[in-house]
Design a protein around this motif. Structure first.
Motif, PDB file in Angstrom:
ATOM      1  N   GLU A 123      -6.629 -15.915 -27.333  1.00 57.47           N
ATOM      2  CA  GLU A 123      -7.013 -15.048 -26.210  1.00 57.47           C
ATOM      3  C   GLU A 123      -8.415 -14.552 -26.528  1.00 57.47           C
ATOM      4  OE1 GLU A 123      -4.005 -12.436 -24.730  1.00 57.47           O
ATOM      5  OE2 GLU A 123      -2.416 -13.834 -25.322  1.00 57.47           O
ATOM      6  N   GLY A 134     -11.173 -12.158 -21.904  1.00 57.24           N
ATOM      7  CA  GLY A 134      -9.870 -12.113 -21.222  1.00 57.24           C
ATOM      8  C   GLY A 134      -9.288 -13.490 -20.945  1.00 57.24           C
ATOM      9  N   SER A 135     -10.109 -14.513 -21.141  1.00 55.49           N
ATOM     10  CA  SER A 135      -9.582 -15.854 -20.859  1.00 55.49           C
ATOM     11  C   SER A 135      -8.720 -16.360 -22.038  1.00 55.49           C
ATOM     12  CB  SER A 135     -10.729 -16.819 -20.588  1.00 55.49           C
ATOM     13  OG  SER A 135     -11.492 -16.959 -21.760  1.00 55.49           O
ATOM     14  N   ARG A 145      -3.756 -20.970 -14.515  1.00 57.77           N
ATOM     15  CA  ARG A 145      -4.658 -19.874 -14.132  1.00 57.77           C
ATOM     16  C   ARG A 145      -3.991 -18.972 -13.097  1.00 57.77           C
ATOM     17  NH1 ARG A 145     -10.549 -21.663 -13.002  1.00 57.77           N
ATOM     18  NH2 ARG A 145      -9.476 -22.712 -11.310  1.00 57.77           N
ATOM     19  N   LYS A 168      -2.960 -15.293 -14.158  1.00 57.42           N
ATOM     20  CA  LYS A 168      -3.938 -14.460 -13.446  1.00 57.42           C
ATOM     21  C   LYS A 168      -5.179 -14.193 -14.294  1.00 57.42           C
ATOM     22  CE  LYS A 168      -0.679 -12.475 -10.238  1.00 57.42           C
ATOM     23  NZ  LYS A 168       0.598 -13.006 -10.724  1.00 57.42           N
ATOM     24  N   ARG A 169      -5.616 -15.191 -15.002  1.00 59.96           N
ATOM     25  CA  ARG A 169      -6.888 -15.135 -15.717  1.00 59.96           C
ATOM     26  C   ARG A 169      -7.391 -16.546 -16.005  1.00 59.96           C
ATOM     27  NH1 ARG A 169      -5.209 -12.687 -21.563  1.00 59.96           N
ATOM     28  NH2 ARG A 169      -3.035 -12.323 -21.098  1.00 59.96           N
ATOM     29  N   ASN A 170      -8.638 -16.591 -16.454  1.00 64.40           N
ATOM     30  CA  ASN A 170      -9.217 -17.905 -16.703  1.00 64.40           C
ATOM     31  C   ASN A 170      -8.514 -18.608 -17.859  1.00 64.40           C
ATOM     32  OD1 ASN A 170     -11.065 -18.573 -14.822  1.00 64.40           O
ATOM     33  ND2 ASN A 170     -12.730 -17.400 -15.811  1.00 64.40           N
TER      34      ASN A 170
END
Ligand SMILES: Nc1nc2c(ncn2[C@@H]2O[C@H](COP(=O)(O)OP(=O)(O)OP(=O)(O)O)[C@@H](O)[C@H]2O)c(=O)[nH]1
Length: 456
Positions: free
Chosen positions: A397, A401-402, A440, A444-446
Motif C-alpha cells: 500500500e 493511497g494506491s 480499482r 475504491k482507489r488506484n
C-alpha cells in the motif's frame, strides 16, 4: 498394417494405372524401392529428396505424404510413419512374438499390460488430483465472493445496523472451535460468516489462535477462533510433553465465551476417531463457570440411515459439561441456522473487537486473487487453468493511497506460457486490464496490478 494395406492397394493400382493417369510412377517406385535408385532428371521435383549421394537409399520422411491425395478413389491420404514408431498394431506383434518366443514372451506381454494399466491409473489419479485442487479453489472462490459481497457492498440493512449500534449497546461472543483435522471447522465457519462477514484477520491478540471469521448482525458480533494444539500427532513425543502442550492449549481456550467441539459423525460411524473421545476426556467434566460448551456432530449429510445419528446422539448424551448438542452439516447448512440462533442468544454486553465495515488486508488480498483468477478463467480455456499455479507475490500500500499488487502465473510448460501470454502479450494484457479495472472499483482507489507468466 494400415500402411501396408494401403501400399498393397497402391501397388495393385499402379499395374492398372492408365498412361494418362495423374499418378507419377516414379513416386511409387521410389516409395517402395529398397534397390539403388535410378538417376532421375533434375527437373523432377522428387529429385531433391534423395539424400544418398551415391544414389543409394531413400528417406521417405522427406516426402510430404500427409498432404498427398492420390486421386485413386481412396479417401485417406497417406500418413507418414516416423522411424521410431512401429507400423504394426501392437496386438499383432504380441501374437507373433508369442508364437515365436513362447512363454517367456507371455510374461513380457503380461508385464506390458500391467504397465499400461498402471499408467492409466496414474493418469486417472492426476485427473482426480486436478479435480480436488479445483474443488478447493472453487470453495475458496465462493468464500472470497461472499467476503467481497459482504465487505464491499454492505446492504442498507447492514449500514443502518452498524450506524445504529452504539458502543454501549454492542453485544459480543468469542467462540473457540475445537476438532480433529478435517472435522469441518473451516467449512462450518465459512457457512456461518460467509454471507455476513465484515472482516477476517489471521491473528488478533494471541499468537497461537487464528480468527476463522467474524459475523456481525444487528447488535451482535461473533468472532470464531481456531484452537490448534488440542489435537495433535502424539507419535514420538514423550507423554510429559504432550500433557504440557495440551494443558497450555486448554488454558488458552478458557479465554473464550463458548467452546464448540465438533466431530465428523460419518467418520465416527465408520472408523471411530480415538482423538475425539480423547479430546472430550481431556477437556474433563469441570466447566469453567464463565464458559459454555456445545457439541456439534458434523457431516450429517453423509449419513444415510438417520437412525445411526440417533445412536451417536445416544452415545454422547450424558457427557458432563455440555449445554447442548447440534446435528449439522457445516458444508450444506442443515442445522446451522439453529446453531447460529443459539450462539447469537449467548452474546454478552461488550464492545465489538472488529470493525464490521473495514476490509482487512487479508480479505483484500483474497479478493485480488479471486478477481484475477476469474478473468484468467474467462480468457484461458481448456485444461490450462488447472495446471497453472497462481500466486500473490507482492502487496504494497503506497503513500499516495494506491496499491501495488504483483501476481504470478507459474507453469512448467513453455507451450502453456505462450498461450497465456498470447500474441505480443495480448492475452495476459487483456486479463490484466479487466482485473485492474474491477479491483480499482472494488477497493475504491488506484491499483497497480502486475501479472507475470513464468516457467517453474
Ligand atoms: N459432506 C460434508 N463434507 C464436509 C462437511 N464439512 C466439511 N466437509 C468437508 O470435509 C473436509 C474438511 O473440512 P474443513 O472445514 O477443511 O475441516 P477443518 O476441520 O477446518 O480441517 P483442518 O483445517 O485440517 O483442521 C473438506 O473437504 C470439506 O468440504 C459437511 O458437513 N458435509
Amino acid at each position: 498394417m494400415k500402411a501396408l494395406r494401403l501400399i498393397q492397394t497402391l501397388a495393385n493400382h499402379s499395374s492398372k494405372t492408365p498412361k494418362n493417369s495423374n499418378l507419377n510412377p516414379t513416386f511409387l517406385s521410389r516409395f517402395f524401392s529398397s534397390q539403388p535408385l535410378q538417376e532421375t532428371p533434375a527437373s523432377e521435383s522428387e529429385e531433391t529428396h534423395i539424400t544418398d549421394t551415391n544414389g543409394f537409399g531413400f528417406d521417405s520422411s522427406h516426402y510430404e505424404l500427409p498432404n498427398v491425395t492420390l486421386g485413386l478413389g481412396l479417401d485417406e491420404a497417406i500418413t507418414p510413419v516416423s522411424n521410431a514408431e512401429s507400423t504394426w498394431d501392437e496386438k499383432y506383434r504380441w501374437k507373433v512374438n508369442k508364437t515365436i518366443f513362447g512363454e517367456e514372451h507371455e510374461k513380457l506381454v503380461k508385464d506390458k499390460k500391467e504397465k499400461l494399466v498402471k499408467e492409466k491409473k496414474k493418469k486417472k489419479s492426476k485427473k482426480e488430483r486436478m479435480m480436488e485442487q479445483e474443488e478447493k479453489r472453487h470453495r475458496a472462490a465462493i468464500l472470497s465472493k461472499a467476503l467481497l459481497e459482504a465487505a464491499v457492498a454492505p446492504t442498507d440493512e447492514d449500514e443502518d445496523d452498524v450506524e445504529a449500534v452504539k458502543m454501549e449497546d454492542q453485544l459480543s461472543l468469542s467462540v473457540g472451535i475445537i476438532g480433529a483435522p478435517n472435522a469441518g471447522k473451516s467449512a462450518l465457519t465459512n457457512f456461518m460468516v460467509g454471507t455476513k462477514v465484515a472482516a477476517v484477520s489471521r491473528k488478533t491478540n494471541t499468537t497461537t489462535h487464528e480468527v476463522l471469521g467474524v459475523m456481525t448482525k444487528g447488535k451482535t458480533q461473533i468472532c470464531f477462533f481456531d484452537t490448534p494444539g488440542l489435537i495433535m500427532r502424539t507419535n514420538g513425543l514423550p507423554k510429559s510433553d504432550i500433557r504440557v502442550r495440551v494443558e497450555s492449549a486448554l488454558s488458552s481456550v478458557d479465554l473464550y465465551d463458548m467452546l464448540v467441539v465438533i466431530f465428523d459423525v460419518h467418520r465416527h460411524l465408520t472408523r471411530p476417531d480415538k482423538r475425539v473421545v480423547g479430546l472430550i476426556k481431556q477437556m474433563g467434566s469441570e466447566v469453567n463457570p464463565k464458559q459454555k460448551r456445545i457439541l456439534c456432530m458434523n457431516k450429517v449429510d453423509l449419513v444415510e440411515k438417520k437412525k445411526d445419528l440417533l445412536k451417536v446422539a445416544d452415545q454422547f448424551k450424558d457427557l458432563p459439561g455440555y449445554e447442548k448438542y447440534f446435528m449439522i452439516s457445516g458444508l450444506k447448512g442443515s442445522g446451522v441456522k439453529d446453531l447460529v440462533q443459539y450462539l447469537m442468544e449467548q452474546a454478552v454486553k461488550r464492545p465489538w473487537d472488529e470493525d464490521p465495515l473495514i476490509m482487512t488486508q487479508d480479505v483484500m488480498k483474497n479478493i485480488s486473487l479471486e478477481v484475477v483468477r476469474e478473468k484468467f478463467l474467462d480468457h484461458i480455456h481448456q485444461e490450462i487453468p488447472y495446471d497453472v499455479e497462481h500466486r500473490l507475490i507482492d502487496w504494497k500500500e503506497l503513500r499516495d493511497g494506491s496499491i501495488r499488487i504483483e501476481q504470478h502465473f507459474i507453469t512448467d510448460k513453455l507451450s502453456q506460457r505462450k498461450i497465456i501470454v498470447g500474441k505480443n502479450g495480448s492475452k495476459i494484457g487483456r486479463i490484466g486490464v479487466e482485473a485492474n479495472e474491477e479491483l480499482r472499483s472494488i477497493f475504491k482507489r488506484n491499483v497497480h496490478l502486475i501479472l507475470l507468466v513464468r516457467l517453474k
